[in-house]
Structure formats: C-alpha cells, structure tokens
Scaffold this active site. Structure first.
Site, short mmCIF file in Angstrom:
data_model
loop_
_atom_site.label_atom_id
_atom_site.label_comp_id
_atom_site.label_asym_id
_atom_site.label_seq_id
_atom_site.Cartn_x
_atom_site.Cartn_y
_atom_site.Cartn_z
N GLU A 48 -12.47 -4.01 -4.62
CA GLU A 48 -12.89 -3.26 -3.72
C GLU A 48 -12.37 -1.95 -5.18
O GLU A 48 -12.81 -1.02 -5.51
CB GLU A 48 -12.76 -2.90 -2.54
N ASN A 49 -11.09 -2.74 -5.71
CA ASN A 49 -10.40 -1.92 -6.39
C ASN A 49 -10.65 -1.45 -7.68
O ASN A 49 -10.58 -0.39 -7.88
CB ASN A 49 -8.94 -2.25 -6.41
N ASP A 98 0.79 -1.27 0.53
CA ASP A 98 -0.06 0.11 0.00
C ASP A 98 0.95 1.63 -0.06
O ASP A 98 1.96 1.31 0.36
CB ASP A 98 -0.83 0.22 1.50
C1 IPE Z 1 -5.56 -2.55 -0.52
O1 IPE Z 1 -5.06 -1.32 -1.25
C2 IPE Z 1 -5.89 -3.47 -1.87
C3 IPE Z 1 -4.05 -3.54 -2.18
C4 IPE Z 1 -2.91 -3.64 -1.44
C5 IPE Z 1 -4.19 -4.19 -3.83
P1 IPE Z 1 -6.56 0.27 -0.61
O2 IPE Z 1 -5.77 0.87 -0.91
O3 IPE Z 1 -7.11 -0.58 -1.90
O4 IPE Z 1 -7.48 -0.38 0.98
P2 IPE Z 1 -7.52 0.73 1.25
O5 IPE Z 1 -9.51 1.12 0.04
O6 IPE Z 1 -6.94 1.79 1.75
O7 IPE Z 1 -8.26 0.16 2.28
C1 IPE Z 2 -1.23 0.30 -3.01
O1 IPE Z 2 -0.77 1.63 -3.37
C2 IPE Z 2 -1.61 -0.60 -4.80
C3 IPE Z 2 -3.12 -0.73 -4.94
C4 IPE Z 2 -3.97 -0.55 -4.11
C5 IPE Z 2 -3.27 -0.91 -6.20
P1 IPE Z 2 -2.48 2.41 -3.31
O2 IPE Z 2 -2.68 3.03 -4.76
O3 IPE Z 2 -3.63 2.28 -2.93
O4 IPE Z 2 -2.00 3.82 -2.75
P2 IPE Z 2 -2.44 4.75 -1.64
O5 IPE Z 2 -2.86 4.54 -0.33
O6 IPE Z 2 -3.60 5.54 -2.33
O7 IPE Z 2 -1.42 5.78 -0.96
MG MG Z 3 -3.81 2.48 -0.63
#
Ligand code: IPE
Ligand code: IPE
Ligand code: MG
Length: 247
Positions: free
Chosen positions: A68-69, A21
């Site tokens: 959820e992504n 993350d």
């Molecule tokens: C969790 O990270 C999913 C991955 C690392 C792929 P997110 O950044 O999507 O999680 P939330 O939404 O902040 O909980």
């Molecule tokens: C994790 O980094 C990667 C994925 C969830 C695919 P984020 O994209 O969630 O980065 P932040 O949390 O917005 O900084």
């Molecule tokens: Mg994130």
C-alpha cells in the site's frame, strides 16, 4: 537492576516482528520533511537489530515497505527505495561481523531494479550467518502472501502432487514466504497506531501485541527491552484456562 538484566533469557521470544511506524510524524515534530524521519529511522533499525541479536532472538522481522505504501508521493517512495539500497550496502559489513543473515519477504521482484539488486546481494553476502535472521518485509502484503500460497497449493493439486483433503495448516504455512520460520510470539507497533496494516496476518494468530507511543526514529534498545519484559509478564494461554498451565 537495569532493564536488560531483568529479561528472562529462557523465555525469550524466538521471533519478534515490528511495524516501524511514525517516521513522518517524528519528522514533523522536528520541523523537517518526511524523508528526514525515514533517514533517522535507520538508527533505530540498527539499534533494534543489535539488541535482538545480543539477547539471542532468532528472527527479527521488520515491516519496511507495504504494498500500500506505493500510493505515497513519488518523491517519498523514491527516497525510501534509495535509502534501502544505501542502508543495505552500508550495513552488510556489520551484519557479517555480527553473523546476522538477511532475508526478505514480499513481492520483491517488483522493487526498482537497483533496490532489488542491492537486496539480493545483501541476502547472498550474509547467507551463511547463523546468529540471527533479519527479515525485511518489502513490498509486502499479508493478503497477497496468502493468495500466493493458495495459488501455489492449487498448482500442486492440479498437477496431482497433492490431495485437497491433505491440505492442513502445516502445508499452508509451508507455502507462505515465512516457510521454516517460527511464528512471531511478539508483535510491536510504534507511534501509537493500533492496527495491523496487512502485516503477517496468518503468522500472528497467537502473537502478543505490543503498542507503544514512541515514534520509530526514537526507538532504542531500552524500548525493545521494555516490550520483551511486558511480553514476559503476560500469560499465554492458547485457549486453555490459567489453572491448566504448568507454572
Ligand atoms: C505500515 O505503516 C507499513 C510499514 C510500517 C512499512 P503505514 O504507516 O503505511 O500504515 P497505515 O497506512 O497508517 O495503516
Ligand atoms: C513508517 O513511518 C515508515 C514507512 C511506512 C515506510 P511513516 O512514514 O508511516 O510515518 P507516519 O505514520 O506518517 O508518521
Ligand atoms: Mg505510518
């Protein structure tokens, strides 16, 4: 003494899971769009995989894309899917050189066809490797996985292949996509967030949780060593008292 040599190889976690993350925030600190963060996250994946394999970790599971992504801006989702194809194609050679087997968990058939195809090819091309298994969690949701497992078990009951009273934790675990894998002993989340975000809910029942402020694109071998050393300093009691544990 350097960090790596302080690690007790006898007490290595067999399975490490990572919630990668902080890519977006990392990009922001560099004045760049979010996708720049994802691209730079690949280096961290490479380093972490290499470090885990060198140490002798058997399974490394990386949370790459949650169900959820899909709710993110389309541009970002597309870029992540394209990056997946590109990275798998580029890394297969290295995976084979290091005898690392690729595996995926999640509802991967719902990925865009190109990503799905690259993933299946990567899995097929590395299937005979034995040193470590790299598991990518893609379109993964732990609640989805638990519901799927329940459905599968229910089908078996319906077909009279299984008695409800025989359903136990082993049968349930074997209906999950992580079937045959040991549960992660260590779960790492980068970027300072302290939540699980629908990752491996069943499997982390007794995992040690490790949170670090480091953004994923900055994560290197040393960060993995630090997490493992922290894990090794903990006492895993599994419900017992400290005195009961054999020292
Ligand atoms: C969790 O990270 C999913 C991955 C690392 C792929 P997110 O950044 O999507 O999680 P939330 O939404 O902040 O909980
Ligand atoms: C994790 O980094 C990667 C994925 C969830 C695919 P984020 O994209 O969630 O980065 P932040 O949390 O917005 O900084
Ligand atoms: Mg994130």
């Amino acid at each position: 003494m350097d960090l790596k040599s302080q690690i007790d190889l006898e007490k290595l976690p067999r399975h490490i899971a990572i919630i990668m993350d902080g890519n977006g925030r990392w990009a922001k600190t560099h004045g760049q769009p979010r996708v720049f963060g994802h691209k730079n996250g690949v280096k961290a994946v490479r380093e972490t995989t290499e470090a885990a394999a060198e140490l002798g970790v058997e399974y490394l599971t990386l949370y790459a894309f949650s169900t959820e992504n899909w709710n993110r801006p389309k541009l970002e989702v597309n870029a992540l899917m394209a990056l997946l194809v590109e990275t798998i194609r580029k890394e297969i050679k290295t995976l084979n050189k290091n005898s690392i087997r690729l595996k995926a968990i999640g509802d991967i058939s719902k990925l865009p066809p190109k990503s799905y195809k690259a993933l299946l090819e990567g899995i097929e091309d590395t299937k005979d490797n034995t040193r470590m298994t790299l598991v990518l969690a893609l379109n993964y949701s732990a609640q989805w996985e638990i519901v799927e497992a329940t459905r599968r078990i229910a089908e078996q009951v319906k077909e009279n292949k299984l008695n409800p009273e025989d359903i136990d934790q082993t049968i349930f675990a074997n209906a999950l996509s992580t079937m045959g894998m040991p549960d992660p002993e260590l779960l790492i989340r980068t970027s300072g967030e302290t939540r699980i975000s629908n990752f491996l809910l069943w499997q982390i029942a007794y995992a040690e949780l490790y949170f670090t402020e480091t953004f994923w694109p900055d994560f290197r071998k040393l960060h993995l060593y630090e997490a493992i050393l922290d894990y090794q300093r903990r006492e895993r009691r599994f419900g017992k008292t400290s005195e009961q544990l054999v020292k």
